[in-house]
Enzyme design. Structure first.
Site, mmCIF file in Angstrom:
data_model
loop_
_atom_site.group_PDB
_atom_site.id
_atom_site.type_symbol
_atom_site.label_atom_id
_atom_site.label_comp_id
_atom_site.label_asym_id
_atom_site.label_seq_id
_atom_site.Cartn_x
_atom_site.Cartn_y
_atom_site.Cartn_z
ATOM 1 N N LYS A 265 43.559 -2.102 27.564
ATOM 2 C CA LYS A 265 42.078 -1.269 27.737
ATOM 3 C C LYS A 265 41.208 -2.455 28.640
ATOM 4 O O LYS A 265 41.229 -3.684 28.265
ATOM 5 C CB LYS A 265 41.334 -1.435 26.396
ATOM 6 C CG LYS A 265 39.744 -0.950 26.576
ATOM 7 C CD LYS A 265 39.264 -0.823 25.203
ATOM 8 C CE LYS A 265 37.626 -0.644 25.289
ATOM 9 N NZ LYS A 265 36.911 -0.550 24.036
ATOM 10 N N ASP A 270 31.187 -2.935 28.138
ATOM 11 C CA ASP A 270 30.965 -1.794 27.401
ATOM 12 C C ASP A 270 29.402 -1.863 26.826
ATOM 13 O O ASP A 270 29.233 -2.405 25.866
ATOM 14 C CB ASP A 270 31.927 -1.749 26.316
ATOM 15 C CG ASP A 270 31.584 -0.484 25.149
ATOM 16 O OD1 ASP A 270 31.102 0.437 25.557
ATOM 17 O OD2 ASP A 270 32.308 -0.581 24.140
ATOM 18 N N LYS A 277 24.568 0.873 22.632
ATOM 19 C CA LYS A 277 24.603 -0.212 21.527
ATOM 20 C C LYS A 277 23.526 -0.858 21.114
ATOM 21 O O LYS A 277 22.597 -0.998 22.218
ATOM 22 C CB LYS A 277 25.844 -1.322 21.839
ATOM 23 C CG LYS A 277 27.286 -0.822 21.801
ATOM 24 C CD LYS A 277 28.014 -1.936 22.346
ATOM 25 C CE LYS A 277 29.472 -1.540 22.341
ATOM 26 N NZ LYS A 277 30.231 -1.305 21.048
ATOM 27 N N ASP A 288 35.411 -6.610 26.430
ATOM 28 C CA ASP A 288 36.161 -5.489 26.246
ATOM 29 C C ASP A 288 37.243 -5.188 27.178
ATOM 30 O O ASP A 288 37.862 -3.931 27.050
ATOM 31 C CB ASP A 288 35.114 -4.392 26.027
ATOM 32 C CG ASP A 288 35.315 -3.215 25.073
ATOM 33 O OD1 ASP A 288 36.165 -3.467 24.441
ATOM 34 O OD2 ASP A 288 34.705 -2.178 25.413
ATOM 35 N N ASP A 347 30.210 5.628 22.958
ATOM 36 C CA ASP A 347 30.891 4.229 22.771
ATOM 37 C C ASP A 347 32.175 4.368 22.170
ATOM 38 O O ASP A 347 32.781 3.010 22.191
ATOM 39 C CB ASP A 347 29.906 3.680 21.624
ATOM 40 C CG ASP A 347 29.877 2.133 21.654
ATOM 41 O OD1 ASP A 347 30.456 1.668 22.535
ATOM 42 O OD2 ASP A 347 29.354 1.301 20.773
ATOM 43 N N GLU A 349 34.870 4.796 23.928
ATOM 44 C CA GLU A 349 35.304 5.184 25.282
ATOM 45 C C GLU A 349 36.649 4.607 25.559
ATOM 46 O O GLU A 349 37.220 4.966 26.340
ATOM 47 C CB GLU A 349 34.395 4.815 26.261
ATOM 48 C CG GLU A 349 34.565 3.083 26.568
ATOM 49 C CD GLU A 349 34.094 2.169 25.451
ATOM 50 O OE1 GLU A 349 33.532 2.515 24.458
ATOM 51 O OE2 GLU A 349 34.967 0.759 25.351
ATOM 52 N N ARG A 351 39.376 4.537 23.763
ATOM 53 C CA ARG A 351 40.395 5.458 23.421
ATOM 54 C C ARG A 351 40.649 6.510 24.629
ATOM 55 O O ARG A 351 41.566 7.199 24.872
ATOM 56 C CB ARG A 351 40.197 6.371 22.134
ATOM 57 C CG ARG A 351 38.789 7.091 22.212
ATOM 58 C CD ARG A 351 38.733 7.098 20.563
ATOM 59 N NE ARG A 351 38.008 5.899 19.771
ATOM 60 C CZ ARG A 351 37.565 5.964 18.644
ATOM 61 N NH1 ARG A 351 37.693 6.957 17.873
ATOM 62 N NH2 ARG A 351 36.987 4.880 18.156
#
Ligand code: BES
Ligand code: ZN
Ligand code: ZN
Length: 500
Positions: A265, A270, A277, A288, A347, A349, A351
């Site tokens: 990833k 993010d 967030k 991230d 959020d 995201e 996956r």
């Protein structure tokens, strides 16, 4: 800064600083044993007085002691003699390195003989020594104005042993692993504005230059669209930065041999998207992309070590931001394998971009797939920053992972993944929802979502490094206090070795 293995009798050396070791006795009230026989006599008083106890990571510096050709002597504790293993050696080397640094010398010698008791240990410990030293030496200061011109430390550390033959290769392997982990740490530590998807991809291309058998291909937004990666595009549409899909291919075995595939990833920042967030701590979301950075490091290491395996690294990279075109809660996208999903929380995201990467990995008909991702806050709640939680339903792969982690010294912990978790990820309007319909088990339901994009029968494991990807310095003395850790690179390399 250099670390090298010197095949010499330590007593013939002249150097400003010498590091020797002390082992605590496994019997109560027995004195510590210093690994250098002559120094053991000279320091008998310090042992008697318990200035030297051999306690793990203890470092006692005798300044201006004037022993043989050495001005200063440092005695580093290895812990109880029956409890010394490669991980405790790796950690003791962090103490050795810090004590050398504190002396402000340009050169130091480390007395390696006597650290191990057997031949097998000596090989393992030589690698751990190189790793421990290189990993501890990592600093991220290139964004400070006074360090901008890249002033390098002039410290040279010699690890000195009489028996270099069997351990030279292990020491060099440790240096390679340490340096790729540091490479990946730097990618993670760079802030979002200086580590965009484009820069991440360019860094992979640049790092792979000149490494035999390693090829890097980068897909831009137009190509990603053409390749029907609806998850990656859906996340990227909220950002002005173009997404990238990075493909690293290493050929170390016959062309017909199926590859092992690592997926990462690479979310360079993010903010959560429309499901934004909270502000506090949001700056940490530059990390991230650590799964991606560590997959890049894994492929670099596999290629540098010339493993006899075919390996592929796939990194889906984008920002998750909030412009006027951003994905809205409720939006439906279609992944590369044709499955549709509702984005009920923007959020979640990671996956979505991994869905496309795992679909593509599946098309390569690999021997196995391992992915690494800072995927869920729930993982941090469950395991903190000690263990990386991994999910697999394949027992043969589980065994390989446990063996690999035993070799690397990185802590992993198997987490559950069942059909119940899969059921919780069913969509109302689309095939899937990107958040669970149930309460709790947020890491397992995220894994269950990922599983929908892995081909039937392909051994697959998902590693959630949300807790271990950075800020593990409170636990690991060879990791920065705050910063990217390079988690799972060393374990992934050990997994790849098992597919030779
Ligand atoms: N990148 C985060 C996960 C994360 C959180 C990593 C904390 C490291 C530290 C991920 O994209 C995320 O935000 N996940 C959500 C999922 C939820 C909305 C289902 C989370 O964990 O809160
Ligand atoms: Zn998120
Ligand atoms: Zn994320």
């Amino acid at each position: 800064m250099t670390f090298n293995l010197l095949n010499k009798d330590i007593n013939t050396l002249t150097c400003p600083a010498l590091v020797v070791f002390a082992k605590a006795s496994s019997q109560k009230d027995k004195p510590a044993k210093v690994t250098h026989s002559e120094l053991a006599k000279r320091l008998a008083g310090a042992v008697e007085e318990k200035t030297i106890t051999g306690k793990h990571q203890e470092a006692v510096t005798f300044r201006e002691i004037g022993f043989n050709g050495f001005r200063h002597v440092i005695v580093v504790g290895l812990g109880k003699e029956n409890a010394i293993d490669h991980e405790s050696v790796r950690q003791s080397m962090a103490s050795a390195y810090e004590a050398i640094k504190a002396l402000n010398v340009k050169e130091a010698a480390i007395h390696f003989d006597g650290v191990a008791t057997g031949k097998k240990d000596a090989v393992e410990f030589a690698r751990a020594t190189a790793e421990g030293l290189t990993l501890t030496a990592y600093v991220f200061d290139e964004l400070k104005s006074d360090k901008k011109d890249g002033k390098k430390s002039e410290l040279n550390v010699h690890v000195v042993t009489k028996a270099a033959a069997g351990i030279k290769a292990a020491f060099n392997e440790g240096l390679v692993l340490g340096s790729v982990v540091n490479f990946s740490r730097r990618l993670g530590d760079m802030p979002g504005n200086l580590m965009t998807p484009t820069i991440l991809a360019d860094s992979a291309v640049e790092a792979a230059k000149g490494i035999a058998g390693l090829k890097v291909t980068v897909w831009d937004k137009a190509r990603i669209k053409k390749e029907k990666m609806g998850g990656l595009l859906g996340v990227a549409q909220g950002s002005d930065q173009e997404p990238r899909f990075i493909i690293m291919e290493y050929k170390g075995a016959a062309a017909a041999k199926k590859p092992v595939v690592f997926v990462g990833k690479g979310l360079t920042f993010d903010c959560g998207g429309i499901s934004i967030k909270p502000s506090a701590g949001m700056e940490e979301m530059k990390y991230d992309m650590c799964g991606g950075a560590n997959v890049i490091g894994t492929l670099l290491a596999i290629a540098k070590l010339k493993l006899k395996v075919n390996a592929v690294g796939l990194v889906a990279s984008t920002e998750n931001l909030v412009n006027g075109s951003a994905t809205k809660p409720g939006d439906v996208h279609t992944a590369r394998n044709g499955k549709t999903f509702e984005v009920n929380n923007t959020d979640a995201e990671g996956r979505l971009i991994l869905a496309d990467a795992l679909s593509y990995a599946t098309e390569l008909e690999p021997q196995m797939i391992c992915d690494a991702a800072t995927l869920t806050g729930a993982m941090v709640v469950a395991l903190g920053n000690t263990h990386t939680g991994y999910f697999t339903r394949n027992s043969a792969l589980k065994n390989k992972i446990e063996k690999a982690a035993g070799e690397s010294g990185e802590w992993v912990w198997q987490m559950p993944l069942t059909d119940f978790h899969v059921k919780d990820m069913k969509g109302t309007y689309a095939d899937l929802s990107n958040i669970s319909a149930g309460k709790g088990a947020g890491s397992a339901t995220a894994a269950a979502f990922l599983e929908q994009f892995v081909g039937e029968g392909i051994p697959w494991a998902h590693f959630d490094i949300a807790g271990t990807g950075w800020a593990v310095g409170n636990r690991l003395p060879y990791a920065p206090k705050k910063g990217a850790s390079g988690a799972m690179i060393r374990t992934f390399v050990e997994i790849a070795k098992q597919y030779k």
